[in-house]
Design a protein around this motif. Structure first.
Motif, PDB file in Angstrom:
ATOM      1  N   MET A  33     113.872  55.682 -47.897  1.00 37.04           N
ATOM      2  CA  MET A  33     114.426  56.951 -48.346  1.00 37.04           C
ATOM      3  C   MET A  33     113.488  57.621 -49.340  1.00 37.04           C
ATOM      4  O   MET A  33     112.844  56.944 -50.162  1.00 37.04           O
ATOM      5  CB  MET A  33     115.801  56.736 -48.999  1.00 37.04           C
ATOM      6  N   LYS A  34     113.446  58.941 -49.273  1.00 37.07           N
ATOM      7  CA  LYS A  34     112.539  59.690 -50.144  1.00 37.07           C
ATOM      8  C   LYS A  34     113.208  60.982 -50.608  1.00 37.07           C
ATOM      9  O   LYS A  34     114.113  61.500 -49.942  1.00 37.07           O
ATOM     10  CB  LYS A  34     111.248  60.030 -49.395  1.00 37.07           C
ATOM     11  N   TRP A  35     112.763  61.473 -51.733  1.00 36.98           N
ATOM     12  CA  TRP A  35     113.096  62.808 -52.211  1.00 36.98           C
ATOM     13  C   TRP A  35     111.818  63.653 -52.162  1.00 36.98           C
ATOM     14  O   TRP A  35     110.764  63.217 -52.625  1.00 36.98           O
ATOM     15  CB  TRP A  35     113.611  62.769 -53.642  1.00 36.98           C
ATOM     16  N   TYR A  36     111.975  64.845 -51.600  1.00 34.31           N
ATOM     17  CA  TYR A  36     110.920  65.843 -51.595  1.00 34.31           C
ATOM     18  C   TYR A  36     111.419  67.062 -52.351  1.00 34.31           C
ATOM     19  O   TYR A  36     112.624  67.242 -52.557  1.00 34.31           O
ATOM     20  CB  TYR A  36     110.574  66.271 -50.166  1.00 34.31           C
ATOM     21  N   ARG A  37     110.506  67.937 -52.718  1.00 32.68           N
ATOM     22  CA  ARG A  37     110.889  69.225 -53.290  1.00 32.68           C
ATOM     23  C   ARG A  37     109.945  70.308 -52.805  1.00 32.68           C
ATOM     24  O   ARG A  37     108.804  70.046 -52.471  1.00 32.68           O
ATOM     25  CB  ARG A  37     110.919  69.170 -54.813  1.00 32.68           C
ATOM     26  N   GLN A  38     110.505  71.510 -52.773  1.00 36.32           N
ATOM     27  CA  GLN A  38     109.720  72.656 -52.333  1.00 36.32           C
ATOM     28  C   GLN A  38     110.029  73.846 -53.229  1.00 36.32           C
ATOM     29  O   GLN A  38     111.183  74.293 -53.287  1.00 36.32           O
ATOM     30  CB  GLN A  38     110.019  72.995 -50.881  1.00 36.32           C
ATOM     31  N   ALA A  39     109.002  74.319 -53.916  1.00 35.73           N
ATOM     32  CA  ALA A  39     109.136  75.506 -54.746  1.00 35.73           C
ATOM     33  C   ALA A  39     108.828  76.737 -53.892  1.00 35.73           C
ATOM     34  O   ALA A  39     108.136  76.637 -52.868  1.00 35.73           O
ATOM     35  CB  ALA A  39     108.184  75.423 -55.932  1.00 35.73           C
ATOM     36  N   PRO A  40     109.341  77.907 -54.275  1.00 37.12           N
ATOM     37  CA  PRO A  40     109.097  79.125 -53.489  1.00 37.12           C
ATOM     38  C   PRO A  40     107.601  79.371 -53.287  1.00 37.12           C
ATOM     39  O   PRO A  40     106.821  79.325 -54.233  1.00 37.12           O
ATOM     40  CB  PRO A  40     109.723  80.224 -54.344  1.00 37.12           C
ATOM     41  N   GLY A  41     107.228  79.586 -52.032  1.00 38.46           N
ATOM     42  CA  GLY A  41     105.841  79.876 -51.721  1.00 38.46           C
ATOM     43  C   GLY A  41     104.917  78.688 -51.716  1.00 38.46           C
ATOM     44  O   GLY A  41     103.700  78.838 -51.552  1.00 38.46           O
ATOM     45  N   GLY A  49     110.033  57.782 -53.705  1.00 40.35           N
ATOM     46  CA  GLY A  49     110.431  57.023 -52.533  1.00 40.35           C
ATOM     47  C   GLY A  49     110.948  55.655 -52.901  1.00 40.35           C
ATOM     48  O   GLY A  49     110.563  55.089 -53.938  1.00 40.35           O
ATOM     49  N   ILE A  50     111.847  55.125 -52.055  1.00 39.04           N
ATOM     50  CA  ILE A  50     112.403  53.792 -52.261  1.00 39.04           C
ATOM     51  C   ILE A  50     112.521  53.141 -50.889  1.00 39.04           C
ATOM     52  O   ILE A  50     113.034  53.743 -49.955  1.00 39.04           O
ATOM     53  CB  ILE A  50     113.760  53.860 -52.994  1.00 39.04           C
ATOM     54  N   PRO A  51     112.030  51.916 -50.739  1.00 38.44           N
ATOM     55  CA  PRO A  51     112.036  51.289 -49.419  1.00 38.44           C
ATOM     56  C   PRO A  51     113.406  50.773 -49.032  1.00 38.44           C
ATOM     57  O   PRO A  51     114.313  50.679 -49.865  1.00 38.44           O
ATOM     58  CB  PRO A  51     111.043  50.144 -49.585  1.00 38.44           C
ATOM     59  N   SER A  52     113.525  50.405 -47.755  1.00 38.75           N
ATOM     60  CA  SER A  52     114.783  49.831 -47.271  1.00 38.75           C
ATOM     61  C   SER A  52     115.017  48.455 -47.883  1.00 38.75           C
ATOM     62  O   SER A  52     116.158  48.079 -48.140  1.00 38.75           O
ATOM     63  CB  SER A  52     114.773  49.732 -45.755  1.00 38.75           C
ATOM     64  N   VAL A  53     113.951  47.730 -48.080  1.00 36.95           N
ATOM     65  CA  VAL A  53     114.048  46.422 -48.719  1.00 36.95           C
ATOM     66  C   VAL A  53     113.022  46.349 -49.841  1.00 36.95           C
ATOM     67  O   VAL A  53     112.019  47.038 -49.811  1.00 36.95           O
ATOM     68  CB  VAL A  53     113.804  45.273 -47.714  1.00 36.95           C
ATOM     69  N   GLY A  54     113.290  45.465 -50.793  1.00 39.02           N
ATOM     70  CA  GLY A  54     112.361  45.340 -51.908  1.00 39.02           C
ATOM     71  C   GLY A  54     112.717  46.286 -53.033  1.00 39.02           C
ATOM     72  O   GLY A  54     113.643  47.099 -52.927  1.00 39.02           O
ATOM     73  N   VAL A  55     111.956  46.201 -54.099  1.00 35.77           N
ATOM     74  CA  VAL A  55     112.266  46.966 -55.299  1.00 35.77           C
ATOM     75  C   VAL A  55     111.202  47.984 -55.655  1.00 35.77           C
ATOM     76  O   VAL A  55     111.338  48.702 -56.633  1.00 35.77           O
ATOM     77  CB  VAL A  55     112.506  46.027 -56.497  1.00 35.77           C
ATOM     78  N   ARG A  56     110.137  48.050 -54.864  1.00 37.92           N
ATOM     79  CA  ARG A  56     109.030  48.941 -55.226  1.00 37.92           C
ATOM     80  C   ARG A  56     109.418  50.392 -55.016  1.00 37.92           C
ATOM     81  O   ARG A  56     109.791  50.799 -53.920  1.00 37.92           O
ATOM     82  CB  ARG A  56     107.794  48.613 -54.388  1.00 37.92           C
ATOM     83  N   ARG A  57     109.338  51.174 -56.062  1.00 34.03           N
ATOM     84  CA  ARG A  57     109.583  52.602 -55.999  1.00 34.03           C
ATOM     85  C   ARG A  57     108.277  53.343 -56.251  1.00 34.03           C
ATOM     86  O   ARG A  57     107.429  52.857 -56.998  1.00 34.03           O
ATOM     87  CB  ARG A  57     110.630  53.004 -57.049  1.00 34.03           C
ATOM     88  N   THR A  58     108.139  54.496 -55.643  1.00 33.28           N
ATOM     89  CA  THR A  58     106.940  55.305 -55.850  1.00 33.28           C
ATOM     90  C   THR A  58     107.340  56.679 -56.358  1.00 33.28           C
ATOM     91  O   THR A  58     108.408  57.198 -55.998  1.00 33.28           O
ATOM     92  CB  THR A  58     106.136  55.444 -54.552  1.00 33.28           C
ATOM     93  N   TYR A  59     106.464  57.247 -57.197  1.00 31.66           N
ATOM     94  CA  TYR A  59     106.712  58.557 -57.787  1.00 31.66           C
ATOM     95  C   TYR A  59     105.418  59.359 -57.803  1.00 31.66           C
ATOM     96  O   TYR A  59     104.338  58.809 -58.018  1.00 31.66           O
ATOM     97  CB  TYR A  59     107.201  58.411 -59.234  1.00 31.66           C
ATOM     98  N   THR A  60     105.570  60.667 -57.606  1.00 29.11           N
ATOM     99  CA  THR A  60     104.418  61.507 -57.824  1.00 29.11           C
ATOM    100  C   THR A  60     104.109  61.524 -59.326  1.00 29.11           C
ATOM    101  O   THR A  60     105.017  61.363 -60.165  1.00 29.11           O
ATOM    102  CB  THR A  60     104.667  62.926 -57.288  1.00 29.11           C
ATOM    103  N   ASP A  61     102.851  61.707 -59.661  1.00 30.31           N
ATOM    104  CA  ASP A  61     102.429  61.562 -61.056  1.00 30.31           C
ATOM    105  C   ASP A  61     103.199  62.470 -62.008  1.00 30.31           C
ATOM    106  O   ASP A  61     103.510  62.076 -63.135  1.00 30.31           O
ATOM    107  CB  ASP A  61     100.933  61.855 -61.186  1.00 30.31           C
TER     108      ASP A  61
END
Length: 115
Positions: A33-41, A49-61
């Motif tokens: 599962m992931k979250w995205y975002r979109q600003a105008p233009g 992001g977060i995987p189906s299994v495991g605990v590793r999460r990722t983030y944009t800086d």
């Protein structure tokens, strides 16, 4: 298949919001599962992001240390806790579910950070 985001709104800089994404119609626990975002233009960009299994999460800086992604595989809900919000976080936020070639999107929820 449905992904329904909620929790967006107008918040002042420095404030917090928690986004939710309620999933149905598929086996939520199997999907990354992931979250995205979109600003105008601008292009839609990955936020976290977060995987189906495991605990590793990722983030944009730009959100590291401020945002936290989590999931509840019993309730089939994805969350994004957003703290110390900044005006540049203003965007429509989308949840995304991926499993192999399967790729599902929600309709988005608007987050506006402004004084």
């Amino acid at each position: 298949v449905q992904l329904v985001e909620s929790g967006g709104g107008l918040v002042q800089p420095g404030g917090s919001l928690r986004l939710s994404c309620a999933a149905s119609g598929f086996t939520f626990s199997r999907f990354d599962m992931k979250w995205y975002r979109q600003a105008p233009g601008k292009e839609r960009r990955l936020v976290a992001g977060i995987p189906s299994v495991g605990v590793r999460r990722t983030y944009t800086d730009s959100v590291k240390g401020r945002f936290s992604i989590s999931r509840d595989n019993v309730k089939n809900i994805l969350y994004l806790q957003m703290d110390s919000l900044k005006p540049e976080d203003t965007a429509t936020y989308y949840c995304n579910a991926v499993y192999g070639s399967l790729n599902y999107w929600g309709q988005g929820t608007q987050v506006t950070v402004s004084s």
